[in-house]
Design a protein around this motif. Structure first.
Motif, PDB file in Angstrom:
ATOM      1  N   ALA A   1     -23.005  19.884 -17.968  1.00 52.84           N
ATOM      2  CA  ALA A   1     -23.098  20.853 -16.884  1.00 52.84           C
ATOM      3  C   ALA A   1     -21.832  20.746 -16.053  1.00 52.84           C
ATOM      4  O   ALA A   1     -21.196  19.685 -15.996  1.00 52.84           O
ATOM      5  CB  ALA A   1     -24.335  20.597 -16.030  1.00 52.84           C
TER       6      ALA A   1
ATOM      7  N   ARG B   1     -28.732  28.217  -9.806  1.00 49.17           N
ATOM      8  CA  ARG B   1     -28.456  27.401 -10.991  1.00 49.17           C
ATOM      9  C   ARG B   1     -28.219  25.943 -10.629  1.00 49.17           C
ATOM     10  O   ARG B   1     -28.596  25.040 -11.366  1.00 49.17           O
ATOM     11  CB  ARG B   1     -27.251  27.966 -11.746  1.00 49.17           C
ATOM     12  CG  ARG B   1     -27.526  29.306 -12.432  1.00 49.17           C
ATOM     13  CD  ARG B   1     -26.437  29.639 -13.427  1.00 49.17           C
ATOM     14  NE  ARG B   1     -25.126  29.769 -12.807  1.00 49.17           N
ATOM     15  CZ  ARG B   1     -24.650  30.902 -12.292  1.00 49.17           C
ATOM     16  NH1 ARG B   1     -25.398  32.009 -12.301  1.00 49.17           N
ATOM     17  NH2 ARG B   1     -23.441  30.946 -11.767  1.00 49.17           N
ATOM     18  N   LEU B   2     -27.579  25.712  -9.467  1.00 49.27           N
ATOM     19  CA  LEU B   2     -27.288  24.344  -9.047  1.00 49.27           C
ATOM     20  C   LEU B   2     -28.576  23.543  -8.859  1.00 49.27           C
ATOM     21  O   LEU B   2     -28.641  22.358  -9.198  1.00 49.27           O
ATOM     22  CB  LEU B   2     -26.485  24.357  -7.746  1.00 49.27           C
ATOM     23  CG  LEU B   2     -26.096  23.002  -7.166  1.00 49.27           C
ATOM     24  CD1 LEU B   2     -25.127  22.281  -8.087  1.00 49.27           C
ATOM     25  CD2 LEU B   2     -25.485  23.161  -5.781  1.00 49.27           C
TER      26      LEU B   2
ATOM     27  N   GLN C   1     -34.809  21.294 -10.281  1.00 48.33           N
ATOM     28  CA  GLN C   1     -34.817  20.233  -9.281  1.00 48.33           C
ATOM     29  C   GLN C   1     -36.015  20.425  -8.344  1.00 48.33           C
ATOM     30  O   GLN C   1     -36.592  21.512  -8.270  1.00 48.33           O
ATOM     31  CB  GLN C   1     -33.511  20.244  -8.473  1.00 48.33           C
ATOM     32  CG  GLN C   1     -32.250  20.140  -9.298  1.00 48.33           C
ATOM     33  CD  GLN C   1     -32.157  18.853 -10.096  1.00 48.33           C
ATOM     34  OE1 GLN C   1     -32.747  17.839  -9.741  1.00 48.33           O
ATOM     35  NE2 GLN C   1     -31.414  18.879 -11.195  1.00 48.33           N
TER      36      GLN C   1
ATOM     37  N   LEU D   1     -29.689  14.990 -12.759  1.00 44.66           N
ATOM     38  CA  LEU D   1     -28.483  15.798 -12.853  1.00 44.66           C
ATOM     39  C   LEU D   1     -27.692  15.455 -14.108  1.00 44.66           C
ATOM     40  O   LEU D   1     -27.656  14.302 -14.539  1.00 44.66           O
ATOM     41  CB  LEU D   1     -27.601  15.561 -11.617  1.00 44.66           C
ATOM     42  CG  LEU D   1     -28.286  15.803 -10.270  1.00 44.66           C
ATOM     43  CD1 LEU D   1     -27.475  15.206  -9.143  1.00 44.66           C
ATOM     44  CD2 LEU D   1     -28.491  17.290 -10.036  1.00 44.66           C
ATOM     45  N   ARG D   2     -27.044  16.482 -14.659  1.00 47.34           N
ATOM     46  CA  ARG D   2     -26.216  16.304 -15.850  1.00 47.34           C
ATOM     47  C   ARG D   2     -24.746  16.357 -15.473  1.00 47.34           C
ATOM     48  O   ARG D   2     -24.324  17.223 -14.712  1.00 47.34           O
ATOM     49  CB  ARG D   2     -26.527  17.400 -16.874  1.00 47.34           C
ATOM     50  CG  ARG D   2     -27.965  17.414 -17.377  1.00 47.34           C
ATOM     51  CD  ARG D   2     -28.238  18.672 -18.163  1.00 47.34           C
ATOM     52  NE  ARG D   2     -28.065  19.864 -17.332  1.00 47.34           N
ATOM     53  CZ  ARG D   2     -27.963  21.101 -17.812  1.00 47.34           C
ATOM     54  NH1 ARG D   2     -27.988  21.307 -19.117  1.00 47.34           N
ATOM     55  NH2 ARG D   2     -27.816  22.119 -16.985  1.00 47.34           N
TER      56      ARG D   2
ATOM     57  N   LYS E   1     -21.475  21.719 -12.596  1.00 47.09           N
ATOM     58  CA  LYS E   1     -21.546  21.534 -11.156  1.00 47.09           C
ATOM     59  C   LYS E   1     -22.679  20.625 -10.696  1.00 47.09           C
ATOM     60  O   LYS E   1     -22.740  20.289  -9.513  1.00 47.09           O
ATOM     61  CB  LYS E   1     -21.708  22.902 -10.463  1.00 47.09           C
ATOM     62  CG  LYS E   1     -20.468  23.779 -10.525  1.00 47.09           C
ATOM     63  CD  LYS E   1     -20.664  25.070  -9.768  1.00 47.09           C
ATOM     64  CE  LYS E   1     -20.373  24.963  -8.311  1.00 47.09           C
ATOM     65  NZ  LYS E   1     -18.997  24.709  -7.951  1.00 47.09           N
ATOM     66  N   GLU E   2     -23.570  20.202 -11.580  1.00 47.82           N
ATOM     67  CA  GLU E   2     -24.763  19.502 -11.110  1.00 47.82           C
ATOM     68  C   GLU E   2     -24.424  18.218 -10.355  1.00 47.82           C
ATOM     69  O   GLU E   2     -24.947  17.964  -9.269  1.00 47.82           O
ATOM     70  CB  GLU E   2     -25.714  19.223 -12.266  1.00 47.82           C
ATOM     71  CG  GLU E   2     -26.413  20.481 -12.789  1.00 47.82           C
ATOM     72  CD  GLU E   2     -27.442  20.173 -13.853  1.00 47.82           C
ATOM     73  OE1 GLU E   2     -27.790  18.990 -14.048  1.00 47.82           O
ATOM     74  OE2 GLU E   2     -27.911  21.136 -14.506  1.00 47.82           O
ATOM     75  N   THR E   3     -23.564  17.359 -10.908  1.00 49.36           N
ATOM     76  CA  THR E   3     -23.262  16.094 -10.243  1.00 49.36           C
ATOM     77  C   THR E   3     -22.332  16.279  -9.043  1.00 49.36           C
ATOM     78  O   THR E   3     -22.080  15.309  -8.309  1.00 49.36           O
ATOM     79  CB  THR E   3     -22.625  15.083 -11.213  1.00 49.36           C
ATOM     80  OG1 THR E   3     -21.465  15.659 -11.820  1.00 49.36           O
ATOM     81  CG2 THR E   3     -23.622  14.676 -12.289  1.00 49.36           C
TER      82      THR E   3
ATOM     83  N   GLU F   1     -31.555  24.418 -10.200  1.00 51.61           N
ATOM     84  CA  GLU F   1     -32.518  24.718 -11.252  1.00 51.61           C
ATOM     85  C   GLU F   1     -33.129  23.432 -11.794  1.00 51.61           C
ATOM     86  O   GLU F   1     -32.437  22.441 -12.025  1.00 51.61           O
ATOM     87  CB  GLU F   1     -31.825  25.483 -12.382  1.00 51.61           C
ATOM     88  CG  GLU F   1     -32.769  26.011 -13.446  1.00 51.61           C
ATOM     89  CD  GLU F   1     -32.048  26.830 -14.487  1.00 51.61           C
ATOM     90  OE1 GLU F   1     -32.711  27.421 -15.344  1.00 51.61           O
ATOM     91  OE2 GLU F   1     -30.789  26.884 -14.435  1.00 51.61           O
TER      92      GLU F   1
ATOM     93  N   PHE G   1     -33.211  13.586  -7.556  1.00 53.52           N
ATOM     94  CA  PHE G   1     -32.631  14.619  -8.401  1.00 53.52           C
ATOM     95  C   PHE G   1     -32.387  14.064  -9.797  1.00 53.52           C
ATOM     96  O   PHE G   1     -32.164  12.858  -9.971  1.00 53.52           O
ATOM     97  CB  PHE G   1     -31.300  15.112  -7.827  1.00 53.52           C
ATOM     98  CG  PHE G   1     -31.428  15.933  -6.582  1.00 53.52           C
ATOM     99  CD1 PHE G   1     -31.584  17.312  -6.655  1.00 53.52           C
ATOM    100  CD2 PHE G   1     -31.407  15.337  -5.328  1.00 53.52           C
ATOM    101  CE1 PHE G   1     -31.703  18.070  -5.521  1.00 53.52           C
ATOM    102  CE2 PHE G   1     -31.526  16.083  -4.177  1.00 53.52           C
ATOM    103  CZ  PHE G   1     -31.686  17.459  -4.264  1.00 53.52           C
TER     104      PHE G   1
END
Length: 263
Positions: free
Chosen positions: A125, A37-38, A42, A119-120, A127-129, A40, A117
């Motif tokens: 989100a 998921r991290l 990307q 990222l949100r 964990k993305e950042t 995803e 990347f």
């Protein structure tokens, strides 16, 4: 954006095919799903293995392997990857639970340099950042160990340095070292009254919408901790970032020069 052209230059290097292979002999775990998921959506794919691994892997149990164009370029214990990114959240950085001394990252993460990347941030989100937060702290640690030269860091709002305990502690340590620290953001707090830093203040383009941490030693610098590093992320929409980091000396020097000249 002031730094938009700089970002495009960093992202134009042309990344090769990269994937993270998770090698477990005891089968998958929920952490494997978290890793998927991290990354995803990307430009880094995730693969799992029963232990055989790609050609060139160590064959050890429970490892993460970074593969580039079919070649293994980095291997890290899976536990190190889990501690660095999967079993933590951004609060552990902002509260100081994860301190500067704990900011070393496994090679499979730093090996993702020069990969762009998208990222949100929270609450879009959770964990993305975190990936960008971890790399930022790693660059700050590099500067602290070097104990010299320049570090340029942006915060969107300068008050974040004071509001986030972990960030405050990090920049107290950096300011008390031999590092020439420059901070950037909207002037809602004056860090120069409490820290030995140089503040660059403004609103809008380059100040309110950028996230960078750039350690820029001179080309002639020597020593174990004299390697340059830079991260640049731009907020295209509220809480949506495009980010990239690099360890290429020419790219870091150019990014630092743009920041000095434009901000």
């Amino acid at each position: 954006m002031i730094l938009d052209a700089q970002y495009e230059t960093l992202a134009s290097v042309g990344t090769t095919d990269r994937r993270l292979a998770v090698i477990r002999r005891d089968g998958g775990t929920p952490l494997d799903s978290m890793l998927g998921r991290l990354f995803e959506d990307q430009p880094v794919s995730i693969a799992t293995s029963d232990g055989s691994g790609p050609a060139g892997a160590t064959g050890e149990d429970d490892v993460a392997v970074l593969v580039e164009d079919g070649e293994v370029v980095a291997t890290s214990p899976l536990a190190a990857l889990e501690r660095a990114i999967l079993l933590v959240n951004s609060d552990l950085y902002t509260t100081g639970t994860i301190g500067l001394a704990d900011a070393d990252l496994p090679a499979v993460l730093t090996g993702l340099a020069d990969v762009p990347f998208r990222l949100r941030g929270y609450p879009l989100a959770h964990k993305e950042t975190l990936l960008l937060i971890a790399i930022s702290r790693q660059i700050e640690l590099r500067a602290r160990r070097a104990d010299g030269w320049e570090l340029h860091s942006s915060f969107q709002r300068l008050s974040r340095i004071d509001d986030e305990v972990g960030t405050r502690r990090t920049y107290e340590r950096l300011a008390d070292s031999g590092v020439d620290v420059h901070v950037y953001g909207e002037p809602d707090w004056d860090p120069e009254t409490e820290l030995d830093v140089t503040a660059h203040c403004g609103y809008g383009d380059g100040y309110s919408d950028s996230w960078f941490v750039v350690f820029d030693p001179p080309a002639e610098a020597t020593g174990a901790h004299s390697s340059p590093a830079g991260l640049l992320a731009l907020e295209d929409d509220p809480r949506i970032w495009r980010g990239i980091w690099t360890y290429r000396p020419d790219a870091v020097a150019e990014l630092a020069a743009t920041i000095r000249r434009e901000l």
